[in-house]
Design an enzyme around this catalytic site. Structure first.
Site, PDB file in Angstrom:
ATOM      1  N   SER A   1       0.240  -8.905   1.194  1.00 33.14           N
ATOM      2  CA  SER A   1      -1.212  -8.849   1.266  1.00 33.14           C
ATOM      3  C   SER A   1      -1.779  -8.817   2.771  1.00 33.14           C
ATOM      4  O   SER A   1      -1.050  -9.242   3.603  1.00 33.14           O
ATOM      5  CB  SER A   1      -1.912 -10.182   0.681  1.00 33.14           C
ATOM      6  OG  SER A   1      -3.105 -10.315   1.129  1.00 33.14           O
TER       7      SER A   1
ATOM      8  N   HIS B   1       0.684  -1.166  -0.002  1.00 34.04           N
ATOM      9  CA  HIS B   1      -0.123  -0.059   0.006  1.00 34.04           C
ATOM     10  C   HIS B   1       0.731   1.146  -0.024  1.00 34.04           C
ATOM     11  O   HIS B   1       0.618   2.176  -0.845  1.00 34.04           O
ATOM     12  CB  HIS B   1      -0.849  -0.035   1.277  1.00 34.04           C
ATOM     13  CG  HIS B   1      -2.079  -1.121   1.453  1.00 34.04           C
ATOM     14  ND1 HIS B   1      -1.976  -1.945   2.228  1.00 34.04           N
ATOM     15  CD2 HIS B   1      -2.964  -1.446   0.610  1.00 34.04           C
ATOM     16  CE1 HIS B   1      -2.915  -2.858   2.171  1.00 34.04           C
ATOM     17  NE2 HIS B   1      -3.514  -2.481   1.182  1.00 34.04           N
TER      18      HIS B   1
HETATM   19  P1  AMP Z   1      -6.415  -3.783  -0.750  1.00 34.14           P
HETATM   20  O1  AMP Z   1      -6.423  -3.101   0.558  1.00 34.14           O
HETATM   21  O2  AMP Z   1      -5.912  -5.132  -0.534  1.00 34.14           O
HETATM   22  O3  AMP Z   1      -7.857  -3.747  -1.101  1.00 34.14           O
HETATM   23  O4  AMP Z   1      -5.397  -3.188  -1.586  1.00 34.14           O
HETATM   24  C1  AMP Z   1      -5.509  -1.673  -2.019  1.00 34.14           C
HETATM   25  C2  AMP Z   1      -4.515  -1.491  -3.182  1.00 34.14           C
HETATM   26  O5  AMP Z   1      -3.421  -1.827  -2.725  1.00 34.14           O
HETATM   27  C3  AMP Z   1      -4.952  -2.192  -4.299  1.00 34.14           C
HETATM   28  O6  AMP Z   1      -4.778  -1.370  -5.392  1.00 34.14           O
HETATM   29  C4  AMP Z   1      -3.836  -3.371  -4.427  1.00 34.14           C
HETATM   30  O7  AMP Z   1      -3.799  -4.005  -5.796  1.00 34.14           O
HETATM   31  C5  AMP Z   1      -2.752  -2.758  -3.878  1.00 34.14           C
HETATM   32  N1  AMP Z   1      -1.764  -3.747  -3.353  1.00 34.14           N
HETATM   33  C6  AMP Z   1      -2.165  -4.852  -2.299  1.00 34.14           C
HETATM   34  N2  AMP Z   1      -1.002  -5.549  -2.114  1.00 34.14           N
HETATM   35  C7  AMP Z   1      -0.193  -4.984  -2.742  1.00 34.14           C
HETATM   36  C8  AMP Z   1       1.432  -5.493  -3.069  1.00 34.14           C
HETATM   37  N3  AMP Z   1       1.837  -6.448  -2.514  1.00 34.14           N
HETATM   38  N4  AMP Z   1       2.067  -4.545  -3.981  1.00 34.14           N
HETATM   39  C9  AMP Z   1       1.587  -3.547  -4.679  1.00 34.14           C
HETATM   40  N5  AMP Z   1       0.455  -3.142  -4.403  1.00 34.14           N
HETATM   41  C10 AMP Z   1      -0.619  -3.917  -3.795  1.00 34.14           C
END
Ligand code: AMP
Length: 289
Positions: free
Chosen positions: A195, A37
């Site tokens: 993640s 993030h």
């Molecule tokens: P989330 O909180 O999982 O919904 O993710 C929010 C944003 O962060 C989304 O655009 C995801 O694709 C991005 N994101 C999550 N994990 C990663 C990662 N390991 N590397 C880059 N971007 C990420």
């Protein structure tokens, strides 16, 4: 950092910044923030004047109620991380602010002419196949958030590649004046894509799950040597044969539309979902043909 919990206060504050000529960069998240993030926030800080981050665990994109219940929500830690990353505005709404008519209201995304966004089948394959309704929930919430935040730039991670493609298509369909930026995948030291769900894995599985990334790169190295179907089967089996690992899919597809590879394919995506320790992990690698 200013924290807003209602759209009535947030939207006017942002419009006033835009009137002053400020460029708004937006990073939507579900919290439990990590370096992945933060990398999106860094990109936003580099090319926008104001960084807006939202933290909202969107109930409409979870088809499994226990996954929603177990989703980590370490808000105090998140606030510290946001401060350190230079976040200017945090939107931290309750469910009623995002869905004044309730989360069960229609999820269809409509453009100004009243036409409904058509996923072109992309919502039914890969993640959409295993998580029915997931992408309807994702497009629903991001459409609402874009209306509230009115950003100039939207930052999305390649980690959720299918989501990135669908949202990019949605932005085109809505005709929004918005740059969508794809940000690279940030990984843990042993290669597992970062993640929020990784905290639910024990240390042994977290290290072992580096095999997903290694296998994706191995698949990419075979792209000109073996037919796609053979690469898919061999990599699927390699991960699936490990104790505690169950592969949902492992595919080699056209990166532009997640269709089969054809004469017009310019880039390929190797994309997979693997379940281990009760946690669904997704990852991908993109290469030119
Ligand atoms: P989330 O909180 O999982 O919904 O993710 C929010 C944003 O962060 C989304 O655009 C995801 O694709 C991005 N994101 C999550 N994990 C990663 C990662 N390991 N590397 C880059 N971007 C990420």
């Amino acid at each position: 950092m200013h924290t807003f919990t209602t759209r009535q206060t947030l939207t006017p504050a942002i419009l006033s910044l835009k009137n002053d000529g400020k460029k708004i960069g937006f990073v939507p998240t579900m919290g439990a923030l990590h370096e992945g993030h933060v990398s999106l926030m860094r990109m936003a800080k580099a090319d926008a004047d104001v960084l807006v981050v939202s933290i909202f665990v969107n109930p409409t994109q979870f088809n499994d109620p226990s996954d929603l219940a177990k989703y980590p929500r370490p808000i105090e830690n998140d606030m510290k991380l946001l401060q350190a990353a230079g976040c200017d505005i945090l939107y931290l709404p309750p469910v009623e602010d995002v869905y004044p008519e309730g989360p069960g209201s229609s999820s269809a995304v409509k453009n100004a002419a009243g036409e409904i966004f058509d996923f072109g089948g992309m919502d039914k394959k890969l993640e959409g196949h295993s998580r029915p309704g997931h992408f309807a929930g994702v497009t629903q919430v991001v459409n609402i958030l874009l209306n509230i935040v009115q950003p100039d730039n939207l930052y999305l991670g390649q980690k959720d590649y299918q989501q990135y493609l669908i949202l990019n298509n949605m932005v085109q369909f809505l005709g929004l004046k918005l740059n969508v930026r794809r940000c690279p995948i940030i990984r843990e030291p042993h290669g597992l894509a970062m993640s929020s769900r990784n905290v639910r894995l024990n240390q042994e599985l977290r290290i072992k799950a580096g095999v997903i990334h290694t296998t994706l790169f191995y698949a990419a190295s075979l792209k000109n040597i073996l037919p796609a179907a053979e690469i898919e089967t061999c990599c699927f089996d390699a991960i699936n044969s490990l104790d505690d690992f169950e592969v949902d899919y492992f595919e080699m597809l056209d990166a532009q539309n997640l269709g089969e590879i054809s004469a017009s394919t310019r880039e390929i995506v190797f994309i997979t979902a693997v379940i281990t320790g009760g946690v669904r992990l997704i990852d991908n690698v993109i290469t030119s043909l």
